[in-house]
Design an enzyme around this catalytic site. Sequence first.
Site, PDB file in Angstrom:
ATOM      1  N   GLU A 168       0.806  -1.231   0.000  1.00 24.78           N
ATOM      2  CA  GLU A 168       0.000   0.000   0.000  1.00 24.78           C
ATOM      3  C   GLU A 168       0.833   1.272   0.000  1.00 24.78           C
ATOM      4  O   GLU A 168       0.749   2.100   0.904  1.00 24.78           O
ATOM      5  CB  GLU A 168      -0.968   0.000   1.186  1.00 24.78           C
ATOM      6  N   GLU A 388      -5.174  -8.599   0.856  1.00 22.48           N
ATOM      7  CA  GLU A 388      -5.851  -8.227   2.104  1.00 22.48           C
ATOM      8  C   GLU A 388      -7.321  -7.969   1.828  1.00 22.48           C
ATOM      9  O   GLU A 388      -7.669  -7.367   0.799  1.00 22.48           O
ATOM     10  CB  GLU A 388      -5.284  -6.931   2.715  1.00 22.48           C
TER      11      GLU A 388
HETATM   12  C1  BG6 Z   1      -4.280  -1.941   5.503  1.00 17.95           C
HETATM   13  C2  BG6 Z   1      -2.893  -2.281   5.996  1.00 17.95           C
HETATM   14  O1  BG6 Z   1      -4.262  -0.632   5.063  1.00 17.95           O
HETATM   15  O2  BG6 Z   1      -5.322  -1.952   6.392  1.00 17.95           O
HETATM   16  C3  BG6 Z   1      -2.886  -3.119   7.268  1.00 17.95           C
HETATM   17  O3  BG6 Z   1      -2.118  -2.865   5.011  1.00 17.95           O
HETATM   18  C4  BG6 Z   1      -3.923  -2.596   8.221  1.00 17.95           C
HETATM   19  O4  BG6 Z   1      -1.593  -3.113   7.799  1.00 17.95           O
HETATM   20  C5  BG6 Z   1      -5.281  -2.753   7.558  1.00 17.95           C
HETATM   21  O5  BG6 Z   1      -3.925  -3.186   9.484  1.00 17.95           O
HETATM   22  C6  BG6 Z   1      -6.420  -2.349   8.457  1.00 17.95           C
HETATM   23  O6  BG6 Z   1      -6.231  -1.051   8.918  1.00 17.95           O
HETATM   24  P1  BG6 Z   1      -6.658  -0.638  10.371  1.00 17.95           P
HETATM   25  O7  BG6 Z   1      -6.373   0.812  10.463  1.00 17.95           O
HETATM   26  O8  BG6 Z   1      -8.092  -0.957  10.477  1.00 17.95           O
HETATM   27  O9  BG6 Z   1      -5.816  -1.471  11.280  1.00 17.95           O
END
Ligand code: BG6
Length: 488
Positions: A168, A388
């Site tokens: 990202e 993800e």
């Molecule tokens: C993504 C990242 O942007 O979102 C992760 O790659 C991150 O590292 C995930 O944990 C969720 O984001 P958050 O802020 O809800 O923990």
Amino acid sequence: HKKLDDFPKDFLWGAASAAYQIEGGYDADGKGASVWDNFTKIPGKTFEGTNGDVAVDHYNRYKEDVKLMADMGLKAYRFSVSWSRILPEGTGEINEAGLLFYENLIDELNKNHIEPVLTLYHWDIPQALQDKYNGWESRQVIEDFDTYARVLFERFKDKVKYWVSFNEQNVFTAMGYRWEAHPPSIPDVKKMFEANHIINLANAKAINSFHEIVPDGMIGPSFGYGPMYAFDCDPENVLAELNGEEFQNHWWLDVYIHGKYPKVTFKHLDRLGIAPTIEEGDLALLQSAKPDFLGVNYYHGGTVRANEIERPMEKEEADLEKSFEATDPYLMKPKDEQAQSPETMMFTNVNNPYLEKTAWGWEIDPVGIRIALRRLQNRYDIPMMITENGLGAYDELTDDKRVEDDYRIEYLKTHVEEIQKAITDGVDLIGYCAWSFTDLLSWLNGYKKRYGFVYIDRDEYSEKNLERIPKKSYYWYKKVIETNGREL
Ligand code: BG6
């Protein structure tokens, strides 16, 4: 109604994590500090001052974690390597103990037939390089990142097939150089675009090194992709969608895949005096590096309308926009109204009245993942992996140690259904990594916002016993994997 295709036979049903969010062992066995080790210690930066010193102690409990993955039948596990564990100063002396930790993890995964997916960079640049030359702002980092990447390529070329270069890039540059929410916390969009260009070059150079050292492997960046929707069919808003898609997405993706910046956005930034400096040889380097697949991190998209300056908003739309801004920190407006805002004249983010939101204001949009995959297939035509996707939620551990996270099952099920439709449409998708395997440290939200299939018994105030407790969703996903997605 067409009949859905089965998931491909070798589909990589996986789960993901990142070093700083799970490992702990922040100074164990010679590890150097990363920018996150220091940033989280600045008062007020994270929820209740949480940091990753211990996190969920994966550094010491990785065997137990892999055992849980194996029992679940997981086919792939995406994790990131902490640069400063390998090179405590960012360059120079290699820390063998750091390499050994990852080697043991990778061996354990392979032994259990879990495909390792190794991310080189998930936001934790060594503090030493930040101090030495402001990290991503200096071209020296291109060389240093390549050296670090080569150490890993050489060491793990026979053990790891799938590699992610940067996680990202769009998010960490914006959070670090615009919204002051991540290190280095410098609100300066000019610097943001300059650093972003340097990261593009580092990405390209490392991909070229990879192809030289690991010719049979596959590497690609993981991009945080959010498809843009037009607020309605007013042609002005459709134009805003085009602007949004180019500015928020193609700005990175065109560089990764085609080695060039989209013309309209480049010209726009140039007019504002914030376009990156392109030196001789830069474009040739960008064009020479071809990723083998594209990693897609999907949480939600965004809805846009024509900018106020070009067309004043109706009151109802203005209210919608307000409620949107209040909820999504990733899309906040600059604190300082005077700050340069490159979106000006291009588009304005608005709320999407059709979508529900999570407790943290993130839209829940399963169809959006199909739209994302379809648009990316259409424009870039390379294999993709969802690296993800998941739901951040408050989970409750009952007295008899269960977590009934039906809401998470619902979220994942509806998204997996849509990716099956995308595959049926003709999208070339090789895997799906849910975020995340165990609960982990949410960068800014401590441990309240949980994503895992496995509950970790700790919170912001106490490490408790860090016990691992599979949630209901763990058993659901186990079944999904067992049936290769036939039973959702
Ligand atoms: C993504 C990242 O942007 O979102 C992760 O790659 C991150 O590292 C995930 O944990 C969720 O984001 P958050 O802020 O809800 O923990």
